[in-house]
Design a protein around this motif. Sequence first.
Motif, PDB file in Angstrom:
ATOM      1  N   THR A  83      -5.308  -0.003   4.678  1.00  0.00           N
ATOM      2  CA  THR A  83      -6.036  -1.265   4.510  1.00  0.00           C
ATOM      3  C   THR A  83      -7.542  -1.016   4.488  1.00  0.00           C
ATOM      4  O   THR A  83      -8.025  -0.059   5.089  1.00  0.00           O
ATOM      5  CB  THR A  83      -5.723  -2.229   5.683  1.00  0.00           C
ATOM      6  OG1 THR A  83      -6.041  -1.589   6.921  1.00  0.00           O
ATOM      7  CG2 THR A  83      -4.251  -2.604   5.703  1.00  0.00           C
ATOM      8  N   ASP A  84      -8.281  -1.892   3.819  1.00  0.00           N
ATOM      9  CA  ASP A  84      -9.727  -1.653   3.702  1.00  0.00           C
ATOM     10  C   ASP A  84     -10.477  -1.976   4.994  1.00  0.00           C
ATOM     11  O   ASP A  84     -11.548  -1.461   5.248  1.00  0.00           O
ATOM     12  CB  ASP A  84     -10.315  -2.424   2.507  1.00  0.00           C
ATOM     13  CG  ASP A  84     -10.093  -3.935   2.593  1.00  0.00           C
ATOM     14  OD1 ASP A  84      -9.864  -4.455   3.697  1.00  0.00           O
ATOM     15  OD2 ASP A  84     -10.158  -4.595   1.532  1.00  0.00           O
ATOM     16  N   ASN A  85      -9.921  -2.848   5.821  1.00  0.00           N
ATOM     17  CA  ASN A  85     -10.535  -3.289   7.087  1.00  0.00           C
ATOM     18  C   ASN A  85     -11.864  -4.018   6.860  1.00  0.00           C
ATOM     19  O   ASN A  85     -12.670  -4.133   7.780  1.00  0.00           O
ATOM     20  CB  ASN A  85     -10.744  -2.106   8.046  1.00  0.00           C
ATOM     21  CG  ASN A  85     -10.642  -2.546   9.499  1.00  0.00           C
ATOM     22  OD1 ASN A  85      -9.934  -3.509   9.825  1.00  0.00           O
ATOM     23  ND2 ASN A  85     -11.346  -1.862  10.386  1.00  0.00           N
ATOM     24  N   THR A  86     -12.110  -4.503   5.657  1.00  0.00           N
ATOM     25  CA  THR A  86     -13.364  -5.212   5.379  1.00  0.00           C
ATOM     26  C   THR A  86     -13.139  -6.578   4.733  1.00  0.00           C
ATOM     27  O   THR A  86     -14.038  -7.420   4.761  1.00  0.00           O
ATOM     28  CB  THR A  86     -14.272  -4.401   4.421  1.00  0.00           C
ATOM     29  OG1 THR A  86     -13.518  -4.066   3.251  1.00  0.00           O
ATOM     30  CG2 THR A  86     -14.774  -3.130   5.081  1.00  0.00           C
ATOM     31  N   CYS A  87     -11.982  -6.829   4.156  1.00  0.00           N
ATOM     32  CA  CYS A  87     -11.768  -8.113   3.481  1.00  0.00           C
ATOM     33  C   CYS A  87     -11.663  -9.234   4.532  1.00  0.00           C
ATOM     34  O   CYS A  87     -11.588  -8.977   5.734  1.00  0.00           O
ATOM     35  CB  CYS A  87     -10.511  -8.076   2.604  1.00  0.00           C
ATOM     36  SG  CYS A  87      -8.961  -8.198   3.510  1.00  0.00           S
ATOM     37  N   GLU A  88     -11.653 -10.457   4.064  1.00  0.00           N
ATOM     38  CA  GLU A  88     -11.669 -11.594   4.988  1.00  0.00           C
ATOM     39  C   GLU A  88     -10.450 -11.598   5.923  1.00  0.00           C
ATOM     40  O   GLU A  88     -10.564 -11.918   7.109  1.00  0.00           O
ATOM     41  CB  GLU A  88     -11.707 -12.883   4.158  1.00  0.00           C
ATOM     42  CG  GLU A  88     -11.996 -14.112   4.974  1.00  0.00           C
ATOM     43  CD  GLU A  88     -12.243 -15.341   4.098  1.00  0.00           C
ATOM     44  OE1 GLU A  88     -12.760 -15.191   2.971  1.00  0.00           O
ATOM     45  OE2 GLU A  88     -11.903 -16.443   4.562  1.00  0.00           O
ATOM     46  N   LEU A  89      -9.279 -11.218   5.393  1.00  0.00           N
ATOM     47  CA  LEU A  89      -8.070 -11.218   6.218  1.00  0.00           C
ATOM     48  C   LEU A  89      -8.110 -10.092   7.242  1.00  0.00           C
ATOM     49  O   LEU A  89      -7.697 -10.263   8.397  1.00  0.00           O
ATOM     50  CB  LEU A  89      -6.829 -11.127   5.332  1.00  0.00           C
ATOM     51  CG  LEU A  89      -6.655 -12.300   4.360  1.00  0.00           C
ATOM     52  CD1 LEU A  89      -5.482 -12.076   3.425  1.00  0.00           C
ATOM     53  CD2 LEU A  89      -6.486 -13.615   5.121  1.00  0.00           C
ATOM     54  N   CYS A  90      -8.612  -8.931   6.836  1.00  0.00           N
ATOM     55  CA  CYS A  90      -8.768  -7.817   7.783  1.00  0.00           C
ATOM     56  C   CYS A  90      -9.712  -8.215   8.907  1.00  0.00           C
ATOM     57  O   CYS A  90      -9.432  -7.979  10.081  1.00  0.00           O
ATOM     58  CB  CYS A  90      -9.316  -6.580   7.075  1.00  0.00           C
ATOM     59  SG  CYS A  90      -8.086  -5.621   6.176  1.00  0.00           S
ATOM     60  N   ARG A  91     -10.849  -8.805   8.536  1.00  0.00           N
ATOM     61  CA  ARG A  91     -11.849  -9.151   9.557  1.00  0.00           C
ATOM     62  C   ARG A  91     -11.328 -10.215  10.513  1.00  0.00           C
ATOM     63  O   ARG A  91     -11.762 -10.312  11.653  1.00  0.00           O
ATOM     64  CB  ARG A  91     -13.165  -9.583   8.883  1.00  0.00           C
ATOM     65  CG  ARG A  91     -13.982  -8.365   8.434  1.00  0.00           C
ATOM     66  CD  ARG A  91     -15.338  -8.745   7.859  1.00  0.00           C
ATOM     67  NE  ARG A  91     -15.203  -9.262   6.501  1.00  0.00           N
ATOM     68  CZ  ARG A  91     -15.618 -10.464   6.099  1.00  0.00           C
ATOM     69  NH1 ARG A  91     -16.211 -11.285   6.957  1.00  0.00           N
ATOM     70  NH2 ARG A  91     -15.443 -10.844   4.853  1.00  0.00           N
ATOM     71  N   ALA A  97      -2.066  -7.931   6.187  1.00  0.00           N
ATOM     72  CA  ALA A  97      -2.075  -8.794   5.003  1.00  0.00           C
ATOM     73  C   ALA A  97      -3.297  -8.500   4.136  1.00  0.00           C
ATOM     74  O   ALA A  97      -3.646  -9.296   3.262  1.00  0.00           O
ATOM     75  CB  ALA A  97      -2.071 -10.259   5.430  1.00  0.00           C
ATOM     76  N   CYS A  98      -3.937  -7.358   4.355  1.00  0.00           N
ATOM     77  CA  CYS A  98      -5.150  -6.976   3.599  1.00  0.00           C
ATOM     78  C   CYS A  98      -4.944  -7.191   2.100  1.00  0.00           C
ATOM     79  O   CYS A  98      -3.879  -6.847   1.565  1.00  0.00           O
ATOM     80  CB  CYS A  98      -5.463  -5.508   3.873  1.00  0.00           C
ATOM     81  SG  CYS A  98      -6.825  -4.867   2.881  1.00  0.00           S
ATOM     82  N   VAL A  99      -5.960  -7.727   1.444  1.00  0.00           N
ATOM     83  CA  VAL A  99      -5.823  -7.989   0.000  1.00  0.00           C
ATOM     84  C   VAL A  99      -5.687  -6.684  -0.797  1.00  0.00           C
ATOM     85  O   VAL A  99      -5.215  -6.701  -1.925  1.00  0.00           O
ATOM     86  CB  VAL A  99      -7.008  -8.832  -0.554  1.00  0.00           C
ATOM     87  CG1 VAL A  99      -7.029 -10.203   0.101  1.00  0.00           C
ATOM     88  CG2 VAL A  99      -8.339  -8.126  -0.369  1.00  0.00           C
TER      89      VAL A  99
HETATM   90 ZN   LIG Z   1      -8.497  -5.980   3.964  1.00  0.00          ZN
END
Ligand SMILES: [Zn+2]
Length: 335
Positions: A83-91, A97-99
Amino acid sequence: MYGPGDVRVEEREAPRIVEPKDALIRVSAACVCGSDLWPYRGVEDLPWPAPMGHEYAGIVEEVGVEVQTIKPGQFVVGSFWATDNTCELCRAGYQSACVNRVPMGGLGAQADLLRVPLADGTLVATPDLPVDDLIPSLLSASDVLGTGWFGAVAAQADPGKTVAVVGDGAVGLLAVLAAKQLGAERIIAMSRHDSRQRLAREYGATDIVEERGDAGVAAIKELTNGHGAHSVAEAVGTQGSMMQAIHATRPGGHVGFVGVAHGVALDAMELFWSLAHVHGGPAPVRRFLPELIDLIWSGQINPGKVFDLELPLDEAAAAYRAMDQREAIKVLLRP
Ligand SMILES: [Zn+2]
């Protein structure tokens, strides 16, 4: 896995850096997951043959040109989703559920070498190279510990509460450990197996309920003045376990369900009358990884005890058999 019951260890083309955010890691330990047993038992279909394994810990060998924080030589643990850990869902704490999420199972972590996409967002490095004794616990953080932890968090297993745990597999046992760490006052483990009951007690269970189904629900009500538990973590994924969890929760209480549901149907009328909060799904393990690694590194928890069998990776077929036959709670594989 070539099909139900057919696990083979063979040479595949070595993974390499494909995307600029990839890392390549030398796997120190991998393992078989309870969810790997669904295709093994023919309950879930995969595009055969399928590489297997989504839990991993190991040493970074190489990183892509856009990787900034993860460095070669570090010991890292990652979740079963890249996961990117930066998208709105990650944050918001829902990294599962990361985009941009990528399922690690498709890459096959039951291997000696593994490509991890989105390395900076996915991987968490330990403070130093771990001693060998810590590796099982660190590996458990990759899925079963993080998943059990999410089950307890979703069930709001807070100080002063009575928490029941449905399921005595690795995830259930670690939900007991999580509930204890989160401050639950009373923890009821549901298990009819001696060795699993012992580990549940070691992890903080104060009561054991051996009955299942309606009898299990009745036993929990009896322990809670007829009200039911404040919090119930469900870690199996069957119709029976899910209903047991909902029925054992008191009105206003919380069910945290983390067993991968197979063939489960919920009756809205039953939910209506239960007055329970129901939250669950694939655990956002990445949310908890830094804290879990700290707790393991400082010796405050020992989740690695759920691995009661260790085999070389070459014997992966035997590992699946042992878990399928419930001869082992969870099998660690050493490449
Ligand atoms: Zn994400």
